[in-house]
Design an enzyme around this catalytic site. Structure first.
Site, short mmCIF file in Angstrom:
data_model
loop_
_atom_site.label_atom_id
_atom_site.label_comp_id
_atom_site.label_asym_id
_atom_site.label_seq_id
_atom_site.Cartn_x
_atom_site.Cartn_y
_atom_site.Cartn_z
N GLY A 157 0.63 -4.98 0.97
CA GLY A 157 -0.54 -5.02 0.11
C GLY A 157 -0.26 -5.65 -1.25
O GLY A 157 -1.18 -6.19 -1.88
N ALA B 258 0.86 -1.17 0.00
CA ALA B 258 0.00 0.00 0.00
C ALA B 258 0.90 1.23 0.00
O ALA B 258 2.05 1.17 0.44
CB ALA B 258 -0.89 -0.02 1.23
N GLU C 169 4.60 -5.16 7.22
CA GLU C 169 3.85 -4.15 7.97
C GLU C 169 4.34 -3.96 9.40
O GLU C 169 4.30 -2.85 9.94
CB GLU C 169 2.34 -4.50 7.98
CG GLU C 169 1.64 -4.31 6.65
CD GLU C 169 1.68 -5.54 5.75
OE1 GLU C 169 2.48 -6.47 6.00
OE2 GLU C 169 0.88 -5.56 4.79
N GLU D 51 -0.58 -9.29 -0.63
CA GLU D 51 -2.00 -9.54 -0.37
C GLU D 51 -2.82 -9.47 -1.67
O GLU D 51 -3.76 -10.25 -1.87
CB GLU D 51 -2.51 -8.53 0.67
CG GLU D 51 -1.84 -8.76 2.03
CD GLU D 51 -2.07 -7.63 3.01
OE1 GLU D 51 -1.71 -6.47 2.69
OE2 GLU D 51 -2.61 -7.88 4.10
C1 HXC Z 1 5.12 4.39 -1.06
C2 HXC Z 1 7.05 3.41 -1.82
C3 HXC Z 1 6.65 2.15 -1.29
C4 HXC Z 1 5.40 2.08 -0.62
C5 HXC Z 1 8.58 1.91 -2.22
N1 HXC Z 1 8.23 3.20 -2.40
N2 HXC Z 1 7.64 1.25 -1.55
N3 HXC Z 1 6.27 4.50 -1.70
N4 HXC Z 1 4.66 3.23 -0.54
N5 HXC Z 1 4.94 0.95 -0.11
C6 HXC Z 1 9.01 4.25 -3.06
C7 HXC Z 1 10.18 4.70 -2.23
O1 HXC Z 1 9.77 5.62 -1.24
C8 HXC Z 1 11.07 5.31 -3.27
O2 HXC Z 1 10.57 6.60 -3.58
C9 HXC Z 1 10.84 4.41 -4.49
O3 HXC Z 1 9.59 3.75 -4.25
C10 HXC Z 1 11.90 3.37 -4.65
O4 HXC Z 1 12.02 2.64 -3.44
P1 HXC Z 1 13.42 2.46 -2.67
O5 HXC Z 1 13.09 2.19 -1.25
O6 HXC Z 1 14.35 3.59 -2.96
O7 HXC Z 1 14.00 1.15 -3.36
P2 HXC Z 1 14.98 0.05 -2.72
O8 HXC Z 1 16.02 0.72 -1.86
O9 HXC Z 1 15.41 -0.83 -3.82
O10 HXC Z 1 14.07 -0.79 -1.69
C11 HXC Z 1 12.96 -1.56 -2.19
C12 HXC Z 1 12.05 -1.99 -1.02
C13 HXC Z 1 11.66 -0.71 -0.21
C14 HXC Z 1 12.79 -2.96 -0.10
C15 HXC Z 1 10.83 -2.70 -1.61
O11 HXC Z 1 11.14 0.27 -1.13
C16 HXC Z 1 10.61 -0.97 0.82
O12 HXC Z 1 10.89 -1.50 1.90
N6 HXC Z 1 9.37 -0.54 0.57
C17 HXC Z 1 8.28 -0.57 1.51
C18 HXC Z 1 7.77 -1.98 1.63
C19 HXC Z 1 6.65 -2.04 2.64
O13 HXC Z 1 6.83 -1.72 3.84
N7 HXC Z 1 5.46 -2.42 2.18
C20 HXC Z 1 4.29 -2.51 3.05
C21 HXC Z 1 3.50 -1.25 2.95
S1 HXC Z 1 2.18 -1.28 4.09
P3 HXC Z 1 11.52 7.90 -3.70
O14 HXC Z 1 10.55 8.99 -3.93
O15 HXC Z 1 12.29 7.97 -2.43
O16 HXC Z 1 12.40 7.56 -4.88
C22 HXC Z 1 1.02 -2.20 3.39
C23 HXC Z 1 -0.09 -2.33 4.32
C24 HXC Z 1 -1.37 -2.88 3.93
O17 HXC Z 1 1.06 -2.66 2.30
C25 HXC Z 1 -2.30 -2.73 5.10
C26 HXC Z 1 -1.70 -2.31 6.40
C27 HXC Z 1 -2.19 -1.05 7.01
#
Ligand code: HXC
Length: 260
Positions: A111, A68, A134, A114
């Site tokens: 997400g 998400a 998460e 999911e």
């Molecule tokens: C918003 C995101 C994002 C996300 C990545 N980006 N994931 N933006 N929401 N979920 C953005 C980053 O901010 C970054 O933007 C760009 O995408 C590239 O990501 P990087 O982190 O620079 O890439 P990398 O270093 O290769 O790392 C990849 C990654 C990391 C390991 C996948 O991006 C990551 O950990 N992402 C979050 C994963 C996560 O926590 N997902 C769960 C979300 S919660 P900029 O602008 O800086 O370039 C969820 C919840 C559902 O899904 C319901 C619960 C409430």
């Protein structure tokens, strides 16, 4: 075929297969509100289109979807999250009756994992990574992860993944039972489109009955599920596709199903 752009996705078709590509690669296809609306709209339109027999969902770039959109939800209040019933809109995908195949090309996190699990089948590139991170954000999965991952891989692995927030690679996901097959990344989309075309050539009522029955395995007792399966199997004899399929076998030819 010709593509149509909704916000955040690209949708198109190849013969009888609908293709939806999550297309915000600069944000690793993070699932914001627009992407949700677009995916649900595209899938619903394909589902209503009688010339579409299977739908493939994949991502552009190095992610399927990295979850998400954290930037969109970070500052929401409890009142906003609950009033909007945050993420409930994705449930519409589980009512799509056309077989829906996730081609997971890269990160499928939170997400994104999911979303893949809402599809009927998951095929993964060898470079794919799955996880429910998460917990690292101070929250729990919110689009079905605690329920669908547990049903897919069992309590031990689901609990470990959800409590640590770690990623697992495609091979681990396959051996755990989350993923049907792993394919070389460069061949993923062709492989899945070919598989989808094969599915789209079969009898649609039979496909719909099959997905409904497999899903029922998670929502009913064994006795109820087996009884339901037998009745649905019997009902298949009311369709000319049953006659065609069985006659074609006996006549040693390919079946030509009417209800595709
Ligand atoms: C918003 C995101 C994002 C996300 C990545 N980006 N994931 N933006 N929401 N979920 C953005 C980053 O901010 C970054 O933007 C760009 O995408 C590239 O990501 P990087 O982190 O620079 O890439 P990398 O270093 O290769 O790392 C990849 C990654 C990391 C390991 C996948 O991006 C990551 O950990 N992402 C979050 C994963 C996560 O926590 N997902 C769960 C979300 S919660 P900029 O602008 O800086 O370039 C969820 C919840 C559902 O899904 C319901 C619960 C409430």
């Amino acid at each position: 075929g010709k593509g149509a752009a909704f916000a955040g996705i690209v949708a198109g078709r190849r013969d009888r297969v609908g293709l939806i590509i999550l297309d915000r690669p600069q944000a690793l296809n993070a699932l914001n509100r627009q992407a949700m609306d677009a995916v649900v709209a595209a899938a619903t339109l394909f589902d209503l289109d009688e010339t579409i027999g299977a739908i493939v969902l994949t991502g552009a770039g190095r992610a399927f979807a990295a979850g998400a959109d954290i930037k969109e939800m970070a500052e929401l209040s409890y009142a906003e999250a609950t009033a909007r019933d945050l993420f409930a809109g994705w449930d519409a995908l589980t009512r799509i009756r056309t077989p829906l195949i996730a081609a997971v090309n890269g990160f499928a996190l939170g997400g994104g994992c999911e979303l893949a699990m809402m599809c009927d089948v998951i095929i993964a590139a060898d470079t794919a990574k799955f996880g429910q991170p998460e917990i690292n954000l101070g929250v729990v999965p919110g689009m079905g992860g605690t329920q669908r991952l547990t049903r897919a891989v069992g309590k031990a692995k689901a609990m470990e993944l959800i409590l640590t927030g770690r990623m697992m690679d495609a091979r681990e996901a396959e051996s755990a039972g989350l993923v049907a097959r792993v394919v070389a990344a460069a061949e993923l989309l062709d492989d899945v489109l070919t598989m989808a075309a094969g599915i789209a050539a079969k009898s649609l009522p039979a496909l719909q009955a099959a997905t409904e029955l497999v899903d029922a395995a998670f929502d009913s007792t064994l006795t109820e599920g087996v009884a339901r399966e037998r009745r649905v199997f019997h009902a298949g004899f009311a369709l000319d596709d049953q006659k065609e399929g069985m006659r074609a076998f006996i006549e040693k030819r390919e079946p030509r199903f009417t209800h595709r």
